[in-house]
Design an enzyme around this catalytic site. Sequence first.
Site, PDB file in Angstrom:
ATOM      1  N   GLU A 179     -10.997  14.296  31.961  1.00 54.12           N
ATOM      2  CA  GLU A 179     -12.330  13.746  31.672  1.00 54.12           C
ATOM      3  C   GLU A 179     -13.442  14.622  32.237  1.00 54.12           C
ATOM      4  OE1 GLU A 179     -12.463   9.652  33.008  1.00 54.12           O
ATOM      5  OE2 GLU A 179     -11.603   8.987  31.112  1.00 54.12           O
ATOM      6  N   GLU A 248      -5.806   7.225  26.882  1.00 51.23           N
ATOM      7  CA  GLU A 248      -5.786   6.082  27.816  1.00 51.23           C
ATOM      8  C   GLU A 248      -6.272   4.839  27.095  1.00 51.23           C
ATOM      9  OE1 GLU A 248      -7.804   6.764  31.551  1.00 51.23           O
ATOM     10  OE2 GLU A 248      -7.021   8.813  31.669  1.00 51.23           O
TER      11      GLU A 248
HETATM   12  C1  GAL Z   1     -10.191   7.036  33.557  1.00 46.44           C
HETATM   13  C2  GAL Z   1      -9.384   8.080  34.286  1.00 46.44           C
HETATM   14  C3  GAL Z   1      -8.073   7.491  34.792  1.00 46.44           C
HETATM   15  C4  GAL Z   1      -8.327   6.180  35.493  1.00 46.44           C
HETATM   16  C5  GAL Z   1      -9.066   5.251  34.569  1.00 46.44           C
HETATM   17  C6  GAL Z   1      -9.387   3.914  35.169  1.00 46.44           C
HETATM   18  O1  GAL Z   1     -11.515   7.423  33.445  1.00 46.44           O
HETATM   19  O2  GAL Z   1      -9.114   9.168  33.442  1.00 46.44           O
HETATM   20  O3  GAL Z   1      -7.457   8.401  35.636  1.00 46.44           O
HETATM   21  O4  GAL Z   1      -9.069   6.431  36.625  1.00 46.44           O
HETATM   22  O5  GAL Z   1     -10.275   5.812  34.215  1.00 46.44           O
HETATM   23  O6  GAL Z   1      -8.252   3.262  35.532  1.00 46.44           O
END
Ligand code: GAL
Length: 818
Positions: A179, A248
């Site tokens: 990110e 994600e």
């Molecule tokens: C995203 C990040 C993950 C985790 C998630 C929240 O922005 O890439 O590593 O932190 O948020 O759980």
Amino acid sequence: MGSFIFSFILVFGFLSLVSATIVNHDGRAVTIDGQRRILIAGAIHYPRSTAEMWPDLIQKAKDGGIDTIETYVFWNFHEPQRREYDFNGDKDIIRFLKTIQDAGLYAILRIGPYACAEWNYGGFPVWLHSLPGIELRTDNEIFKNEMQNFTTLIVNMVKEAKLLASQGGPIILTQIENEYGNVMWAYGAKGKNYLQWCVNLANSLNVDIPWIMCQQGNAPQPMINTCNGYYCDAFTPNNPSSPKIWTENWIGWFKSWGERDPHRRAEDVAFAVARFYQRGGTIQNYYMYHGGTNFGRTTGGPYIATSYDYDGFLDEYGNLNQPKWGHLKNLHFIIKSMETVLTYGNIETMNFGNGVEATMYTTNDNSSCFLSNYNQSVDATITFQEKKYFLPAWSVSILPDCDQVVYNTAIVNTQTSVMVKKSNMAENEPEKLNWVWRPEDINDSLKGKGSFTANSLLEQKIATSDASDYLWYMTSVNISKNDPFFNKQVTLRVNTMGHGLYIYFNGELVGSKYATGGKYKFVFEVPIKMKSKTNYITLLSVTVGLKNYGPHFDLEPVGIAGGPVQLIGSGNITKDLSNNAWTYKVGLNGEDTQIYNDFSHQLEWHSDDIPIKRPMTWYKTTFKAPLGLEPVVVDLQGLGKGQAWVNGHHIGRYWPTFMSPSYGCEECDYRGAYGPSRCETNCGEPTQRWYHVPRSYLQTDNNTLILLEEAGGNPTMVNFQTVTIGTVCANVNEGKTLELSCQGGRAISEVQFASFGDPEGTCGSFRKGTCEAVDALLVVQKACVGQASCSVDVSESMLGPSNCDSSISKRLAVQAIC
Ligand code: GAL
């Protein structure tokens, strides 16, 4: 001989060729050996469980329709000191990847090596921060050298173990950074150079599989930029040759100290997933499939709780989280069955207005359809290809043959499991644990004795390298009888950057405070009375996980960095102590002597008068493992704040006195865009009362629990329990099958409710509706009682005729006890 060698090379070369997998991509999908693929991945972070748990977690993911496991690599877990590496035991990432391979699944390796992930310091080793001249995550030679060193090490390790798909292994995609696109603006031109440097580094590592960069809208080719979020159906990659990948899919959220438990309903997750594949997505990864536990001091934050349950498909301990696991499992198998048409078919979209949309995928032999209603509150009935379809608000129906609906994301037929904790005590185990205790010896700190000095107030992670949560700041003030402060009540004011503070004055604890409300920096004032001659001021500063996210998160100070620390007398006369001679000591004496490892009883412990509410106290007890194979937790209700070890394994920070707010846990509607505060539970309760003790840490008899109680608490209520299914419920539509199962070898002992008709209510509050089949309860009892699992076709032929009229679509609601 020559021809033998030649044929050997030929055969061997051929063998290694056939075992290699060619992973590539086009604008539509990732291709594996030339075939476009639909992939459904799930994150399991190896440090958040134990090596013994990995096969079971991965198998449960596979059973749930997952074909790929994703993990970050956690740099500080493996390189705790510069150039000193640890890949043993639960840190054996190669074993983890091989376990994935043995299960026949693919892997996505997000090397980073910046992870974020609610992990301490985002995964960066804290020693990086102390390298002279370093700047993290930017165009800085010192940082780039360290990042290149670790990234190359990891790539070489996986190559050596032949784990890349290009070598016949399971890893099909790998990620650099994480990110960076969200924070790059803060690093100016150097950030842009760093981005390009990351790309060049990745390319130079010759992995022969695609690289991804999540949330990197400007990712240079050949990087694939990918989406993270609750919904990614609207995402478009920045290059027409990049497929639409969702790295994600946040299927819940993490929990922080002082907060409620976030949940995300299965109906909404299914909606988001179905919409993604409806709109041309081809790979998505659940964050998290299994969240697990932040053991030891691995949580980031600040203030991330020890449990990292995340409302994942497998709960913190590895149990199926139902109905989420089963509802999405059904979706996964349906999506997978449409793989060819979804990746090769022509796509046609029809808009019906009011948020209703149909998408048809067509190849020469086949068509599959999605009908979706993304209106948040209005159900719809549409005519599609001359047939009427009912579409609940915020739902997607899937018609693999463009005619029959086989799945609607809002209709859950899977069982709901209500988890309970049971004592399951071993025989002859006393009801109450027997405790011994010893004080943490703080006398040296109260007298100002430390290991180094400075004429300033140091930043805590620089002073400690994060070797401990604790840093002692000690100074003394000499007051003569003529001093205006002599024998006067004055205020000691401490400005700290966080996170917690204990103030001792002349040997007494005079106050303590922890940051609350998400503001870690605070000012703490205590009244003290100065005596003549030497007055000792001892400040114990405590951290609760280092920041892991945001632009320049690594520079966020902790501790009494710079202060000021002042004495304020009447008329606002101020003595600034910030540049006094300060003596420092990192950590506690008990940490140095490793009291937590004293399970063979080398040290002296007191067995009388177990102190209650005494700060800085070590407690110890022995116990037998609860019976059975189910996951074990320890209930730490009664304790204050501290850390816990079982047989020398650090099971995490505990803080049961930190309550979650008493409001904000209303009934939750899954319809409409999700946010972590939408579906919360645990209002007005300790943020975390139960702590996971992995079975692999336990022996049958003779286990030792050691607590470092920092704030003061009462250990006498502590007990061990197992986590299992208590009640199972289901609400299954006619034409489907009721499936119920218990776990841990337990059988269904009682069917408390069964009604086939138009029953009302939800699990725990089912009641009969206006009509039903009279024999349904008997049929379900006969099929299920005494069985570890059972299934019943939901039909009149199975459950008997009902008195419902034909306009009612019937359901079977069941509630049973395991
Ligand atoms: C995203 C990040 C993950 C985790 C998630 C929240 O922005 O890439 O590593 O932190 O948020 O759980």
